[in-house]
Structures are given as structure tokens and as C-alpha cells.
Design a protein around this motif. Structure first.
Motif, mmCIF file in Angstrom:
data_model
loop_
_atom_site.group_PDB
_atom_site.id
_atom_site.type_symbol
_atom_site.label_atom_id
_atom_site.label_comp_id
_atom_site.label_asym_id
_atom_site.label_seq_id
_atom_site.Cartn_x
_atom_site.Cartn_y
_atom_site.Cartn_z
ATOM 1 N N LEU A 158 1.080 -1.288 0.146
ATOM 2 C CA LEU A 158 0.254 0.457 0.197
ATOM 3 C C LEU A 158 0.892 0.785 -0.428
ATOM 4 N N ASP A 159 0.083 2.095 -0.218
ATOM 5 C CA ASP A 159 1.110 3.728 -0.431
ATOM 6 C C ASP A 159 -0.236 4.192 0.587
ATOM 7 N N THR A 160 0.098 5.113 1.112
ATOM 8 C CA THR A 160 -0.738 6.096 2.212
ATOM 9 C C THR A 160 -1.669 6.690 1.026
ATOM 10 N N GLY A 161 -3.024 6.714 1.306
ATOM 11 C CA GLY A 161 -4.272 7.248 0.736
ATOM 12 C C GLY A 161 -4.520 6.450 -0.606
ATOM 13 N N GLY A 162 -3.574 5.132 -0.487
ATOM 14 C CA GLY A 162 -4.170 4.115 -1.861
ATOM 15 C C GLY A 162 -5.088 2.965 -1.667
ATOM 16 N N ARG A 163 -5.277 2.053 -2.291
ATOM 17 C CA ARG A 163 -5.683 0.970 -2.009
ATOM 18 C C ARG A 163 -5.384 0.203 -1.275
ATOM 19 N N ILE A 164 -4.858 -1.057 -0.877
ATOM 20 C CA ILE A 164 -4.719 -1.592 -0.520
ATOM 21 C C ILE A 164 -4.823 -2.683 -1.243
ATOM 22 N N LEU A 165 -3.403 -3.454 -1.536
ATOM 23 C CA LEU A 165 -3.100 -4.362 -3.082
ATOM 24 C C LEU A 165 -2.732 -5.763 -2.999
ATOM 25 N N LEU A 166 -3.087 -6.609 -2.663
ATOM 26 C CA LEU A 166 -3.023 -8.292 -2.865
ATOM 27 C C LEU A 166 -2.533 -9.057 -4.309
ATOM 28 N N ASP A 167 -0.808 -9.174 -3.703
ATOM 29 C CA ASP A 167 0.249 -9.947 -5.423
ATOM 30 C C ASP A 167 -0.510 -11.353 -4.204
ATOM 31 N N TRP A 168 -1.510 -12.357 -5.750
ATOM 32 C CA TRP A 168 -0.827 -14.007 -5.690
ATOM 33 C C TRP A 168 -0.220 -15.144 -6.251
ATOM 34 N N THR A 169 0.562 -16.039 -5.530
ATOM 35 C CA THR A 169 1.136 -16.224 -6.624
ATOM 36 C C THR A 169 0.918 -17.951 -6.323
ATOM 37 N N VAL A 170 -0.067 -18.342 -7.529
ATOM 38 C CA VAL A 170 -0.430 -19.692 -7.142
ATOM 39 C C VAL A 170 0.345 -20.855 -8.391
ATOM 40 N N GLN A 171 0.148 -21.536 -7.352
ATOM 41 C CA GLN A 171 0.199 -23.315 -7.937
ATOM 42 C C GLN A 171 -0.299 -24.577 -8.316
ATOM 43 N N GLY A 172 -0.547 -24.663 -9.288
ATOM 44 C CA GLY A 172 -2.356 -25.475 -9.416
ATOM 45 C C GLY A 172 -1.631 -26.966 -10.521
ATOM 46 N N SER A 173 -2.325 -27.796 -10.640
ATOM 47 C CA SER A 173 -2.350 -28.987 -11.787
ATOM 48 C C SER A 173 -2.629 -28.859 -12.827
#
Length: 331
Positions: A158-173
Motif C-alpha cells: 500500500l501507499d498512504t491514501g491509496g488502495r490496499i493491494l494483494l499479490d497472489w502467487t498460485v501453483q496448480g495442477s
């Protein structure tokens, strides 16, 4: 005609069992709002090129299929919804259930607990184990990319005043890529969720105050571990999660008053702190990041117009084994 690169629909859905993909029904199952385009990368040997073989007319023969799975990454907002422990309440719920232990408290709040594990933590019961999910990414007029038995890790920024962001890393079959049959009007996104915004937040610590925080980041320390398996159809068993490193909460703050930021003394004293950052949104819901037993690292002085510190705290397990606890609650 080329397809619009942003005309993409993403679905994620928790599985009821390991080894069987969830059935995703566009239009009925709510689609996940993502930022930008998800990336799908083939993991493993993939198509093995046999260019080292020689023949009368020169090197190279047709490829053969080796081990294969999917590595996937994408970004979302952190937005509020009714019940993080209910995988039907929001498309974010299956992601959290596959990245940390979800536990509902008696007071109605919900914890996401990052705990130490060196076993294959993939299960089907919320609150006792990680819950795998199936992901489907449809390009409108293009292809469908899918994977099942997915687990993931998440990082927050996050940057102050901005959105809280989520970075997802996935492993799948592995699931084969096929032509998409999804129409532009088929997907259902539900009500437009409001993201948490990095303002009017509080950061509490046993070790003093941290004024004017401008940026913040969180890494959970969890790592995806692939499991090569010669008996598996595509050469991989489902991945598992391991607390490979300590979780780290980092931020940049003003260094304008040494009496309120005694960070140097705290570092070398080995003093533990219960560090908590709390964000409240317009709907009176809160998101809380807590390192129950946190230790500061040596800060990095910086700043251009005024002095600042880059500060990091790392979390260690408390008596319950929790190194990091994320809590959703009503304010």
C-alpha cells in the motif's frame, strides 16, 4: 479481428476434495475482480524439445510431453465482504482459505493464521487445514486457462491514501488449454465491493510510536513447494505450503523525533513487541495485521526533503504457534 486484452473473466472456487476440480458455472458463480491480466506459466519440463538427437538430415525430432503444472500470478484489491470463512460470500474467500488457516472467533471476527508447517497441508475443512481451489481464466473470444488443486501465497502492499493491494502467487495442477465459450455478458460480478484504503489507520506497538507512515508492505513468509511425483499423470502431486521464512511487516516513517522512535535501542536490546496495524473502511469493517511476537530489524535512514526511516519487523510464533494473524471484523 484481435481480441481485447482486458476482456478477461476470472473465477476461483474452493474444492470439496483433493484431486477433483470444482465445477465452475459462469453466471452463477461470482467472478473475481482482478487488476490487469493474470499470468499462466507452464511449470516443469513441459514440451521436451529433442534437438540433441542427430539424424541423416540434421539434428532434432518431434517434442514429447514431460512434467507440467501451472504457475499463476495476479493482483486484486483487498475489499470487504460479509464472511471471509464462507467461500460463497466472495471470490476472495477461496484464495484466503488456500493461503492461510481460516478460523472464526466466538465474537464474530475471522482470523487468518500463518503457522509453521512442514507437512503437505492440503485439506478440505475450513479452520483445520488449507482448502485447495480451482481457477478458470476466460479470454472473451480466446482461450480458457484452468488449474485445480491450487494453493497460493499472498503479499500485501500500500501507499498512504491509496488502495490496499494483494499479490497472489498460485501453483496448480495441469488442465489443458481450450477455446473459451464464455460470452461477454455471461459473467456475474455481483455488487461492486469497496476496497480498504490506506488512511485513518492506526499502528500500535509496545515499543513506541511511528509517525507519518507513507508506505507499508507485508510478506507472510509462506512458500509454495512443488512435489514431483513419478506416479502422477502430469508428474506433479499437489503443491504444499511451508513457512519458509519469517513474516515481515515493513514501512517507511518520519524520523523527526528520536524520543518517539527509539528503534536503535530496541534492535540491539532484542525487545519483542506486539505490533498491530488496523485499517477501517467506510462500512465500519476493520482489517488488522498483527505480529504477536515481533522484533525490529536495523532501520535504514533515508529521505530527501526530510529524514525518514525504512523499518521492518519480523514475526516469530507465539504460544499458539501463530507468527502472523490477519483479522477481519466489524468496527
Amino acid at each position: 479481428m484481435p481480441n481485447n486484452a482486458k476482456a478477461i473473466v476470472v473465477h476461483v472456487k474452493s474444492q470439496s476434495s483433493v484431486g477433483t476440480a470444482a465445477t465452475i458455472t459462469p453466471g452463477s458463480d461470482e467472478a473475481l475482480r482482478v487488476i490487469g491480466r493474470p499470468t499462466f506459466t507452464v511449470r516443469g519440463e513441459g514440451a521436451i524439445e529433442r534437438v540433441d538427437l542427430v539424424s541423416a538430415v540434421g539434428p532434432g525430432l518431434q517434442p514429447v510431453t514431460g512434467s507440467r503444472g501451472w504457475d499463476i500470478s495476479f493482483q486484486t484489491e483487498l475489499y470487504r465482504y460479509s464472511d471471509i470463512a464462507d467461500d460463497t460470500s466472495s471470490p476472495l474467500a477461496p484464495l484466503f482459505a488456500a493461503s492461510s488457516l481460516v478460523e472464526e472467533n466466538a465474537n464474530g471476527s475471522t482470523n487468518l493464521e500463518i503457522t509453521f508447517s512442514r507437512t503437505a497441508s492440503i485439506g478440505t475443512t475450513v479452520g483445520t487445514n488449507y482448502v485447495p481451489f480451482t481457477i478458470e481464466v476466460d479470454e472473451i473470444g480466446g482461450n480458457t486457462y484452468s488449474a485445480y488443486d491450487c494453493l497460493c501465497t499472498v503479499a500485501l502492499s500500500l501507499d498512504t491514501g491509496g488502495r490496499i493491494l494483494l499479490d497472489w502467487t498460485v501453483q496448480g495442477s495441469w488442465i489443458d488449454v481450450v477455446a473459451s465459450t464464455l460470452g461477454a455478458t455471461t459473467a456475474t460480478f455481483g455488487a461492486d465491493p469497496l476496497p480498504f484504503v490506506a488512511k485513518a489507520a492506526t499502528l500500535s506497538s509496545d515499543l513506541g510510536d511511528y509517525p507519518a507512515i507513507s508506505t507499508m508492505s507485508l510478506t507472510t513468509g509462506m512458500a509454495l513447494v512443488e512435489r514431483p511425483d513419478v506416479s502422477a499423470t502430469d508428474g506433479f502431486a499437489p503443491s504444499f505450503l511451508d513457512l519458509a521464512e519469517v513474516p515481515v511487516l515493513g514501512f517507511t516513517c518520519d524520523a523527526d523525533d528520536a524520543t518517539t522512535l527509539p528503534i536503535w535501542a530496541e534492535v540491539f536490546a532484542g525487545t519483542a513487541s506486539n505490533l498491530t496495524a488496523t485499517f477501517t473502511d467506510a462500512g465500519n469493517e476493520t482489517f488488522k495485521i498483527a505480529l504477536p511476537v515481533a522484533y525490529p530489524r536495523v532501520p535504514t535512514p533515508g529521505g530527501d526533503a526530510f529524514q525518514s526511516y525504512d523499518v521492518e519487523f519480523y514475526g516469530t510464533p507465539n504460544a499458539s504457534g501463530d507468527a502472523l494473524v490477519l483479522t477481519f471484523d466489524t468496527a
